[in-house]
Write a protein that holds these residues in place. Structure first.
Motif, PDB file in Angstrom:
ATOM      1  N   PRO A  31       1.007  -1.196  -0.061  1.00 37.45           N
ATOM      2  CA  PRO A  31       0.048  -0.123   0.147  1.00 37.45           C
ATOM      3  C   PRO A  31       0.991   1.205   0.068  1.00 37.45           C
ATOM      4  CG  PRO A  31      -1.033  -1.420   1.470  1.00 37.45           C
ATOM      5  CD  PRO A  31       0.380  -2.117   0.960  1.00 37.45           C
ATOM      6  N   GLY A  32       1.905   1.350   0.781  1.00 39.80           N
ATOM      7  CA  GLY A  32       2.772   2.380   0.866  1.00 39.80           C
ATOM      8  C   GLY A  32       3.963   2.575  -0.192  1.00 39.80           C
ATOM      9  N   CYS A  33       3.787   1.790  -1.190  1.00 40.65           N
ATOM     10  CA  CYS A  33       4.921   1.642  -2.190  1.00 40.65           C
ATOM     11  C   CYS A  33       5.100   3.165  -2.783  1.00 40.65           C
ATOM     12  CB  CYS A  33       4.577   0.821  -3.435  1.00 40.65           C
ATOM     13  SG  CYS A  33       5.925   0.461  -4.577  1.00 40.65           S
ATOM     14  N   THR A  34       6.480   3.264  -2.969  1.00 48.51           N
ATOM     15  CA  THR A  34       7.097   4.735  -3.550  1.00 48.51           C
ATOM     16  C   THR A  34       8.080   4.259  -4.709  1.00 48.51           C
ATOM     17  OG1 THR A  34       8.673   4.936  -1.953  1.00 48.51           O
ATOM     18  CG2 THR A  34       6.685   5.818  -1.551  1.00 48.51           C
ATOM     19  N   SER A  45       2.209   5.844  -3.805  1.00 49.87           N
ATOM     20  CA  SER A  45       1.410   4.843  -3.180  1.00 49.87           C
ATOM     21  C   SER A  45       1.284   3.569  -4.231  1.00 49.87           C
ATOM     22  CB  SER A  45      -0.051   5.202  -2.537  1.00 49.87           C
ATOM     23  OG  SER A  45      -0.777   5.222  -3.905  1.00 49.87           O
ATOM     24  N   HIS A  48      -1.622   4.559  -6.404  1.00 48.21           N
ATOM     25  CA  HIS A  48      -1.216   5.740  -7.478  1.00 48.21           C
ATOM     26  C   HIS A  48      -0.269   4.956  -8.580  1.00 48.21           C
ATOM     27  CE1 HIS A  48       1.813   8.666  -8.866  1.00 48.21           C
ATOM     28  NE2 HIS A  48       0.751   9.297  -8.990  1.00 48.21           N
TER      29      HIS A  48
END
Length: 128
Positions: A31-34, A45, A48
Motif C-alpha cells: 500500500p505505501g509503495c513509492t 502509493s 497511485h
C-alpha cells in the motif's frame, strides 16, 4: 518462513511486464509503495502506481520491454532491461536502458512478495 527469491523476482517481473501491457491490476504493490526516478518521486502509493501504469500518459508511450536480467541482494531485486517507445525521432525509435531496484522484503509481514519501493535509473537512446 522467508519469501523465496523466485517469488520476489516474479513480483518485479509483473511490474516490468505492466510497463508495456498497461495492465497493472495484478502487480503486488505494498500500500505505501513509492517510486523514485532519477532522483524525483514519481510514485506515491501502490494505488497511485497502479493507476499510472494502467492509464498514465507517461507509460502509454511504452511499446515493449526486453527480458530483464535480475540479481537479488538481500531484500532488493535489481532488474536491467531496455524498453522501446511508440514515438520516433527523425525516423529513429526512442528507447531507454532501465536499471531498477525493487525493495521486496523476504520477510514481508503479509507473507507474500510485495513491492515496497522502486528506484529507477533511465538512459535514453535512439535506434534504427
Amino acid at each position: 518462513m522467508p519469501i523465496p527469491e523466485q517469488e520476489r523476482i516474479a513480483a518485479a517481473q509483473s511490474y516490468i511486464s505492466a510497463l508495456a501491457s498497461h495492465r497493472a491490476d495484478d502487480v503486488p504493490f505494498a500500500p505505501g509503495c513509492t517510486r523514485v526516478e532519477v532522483g524525483l518521486k514519481t510514485g506515491f502509493s501502490g494505488e497511485h502506481l497502479r493507476r499510472s501504469l494502467n492509464r498514465g500518459l507517461q507509460y502509454k508511450v511504452i511499446k515493449s520491454v526486453t527480458t530483464p536480467e535480475f540479481t537479488v541482494d538481500g531484500d532488493t531485486v535489481r532488474a536491467r532491461f531496455e524498453l522501446s517507445t511508440k514515438p520516433s525521432l527523425a525516423g529513429r525509435s526512442v528507447g531507454a536502458r532501465i536499471d531498477e531496484t525493487f525493495l521486496i522484503p523476504a520477510d514481508d509481514p503479509s507473507g507474500r512478495a510485495q513491492i515496497h519501493h522502486i528506484n529507477a535509473s533511465i538512459r535514453p537512446f535512439l535506434s534504427r
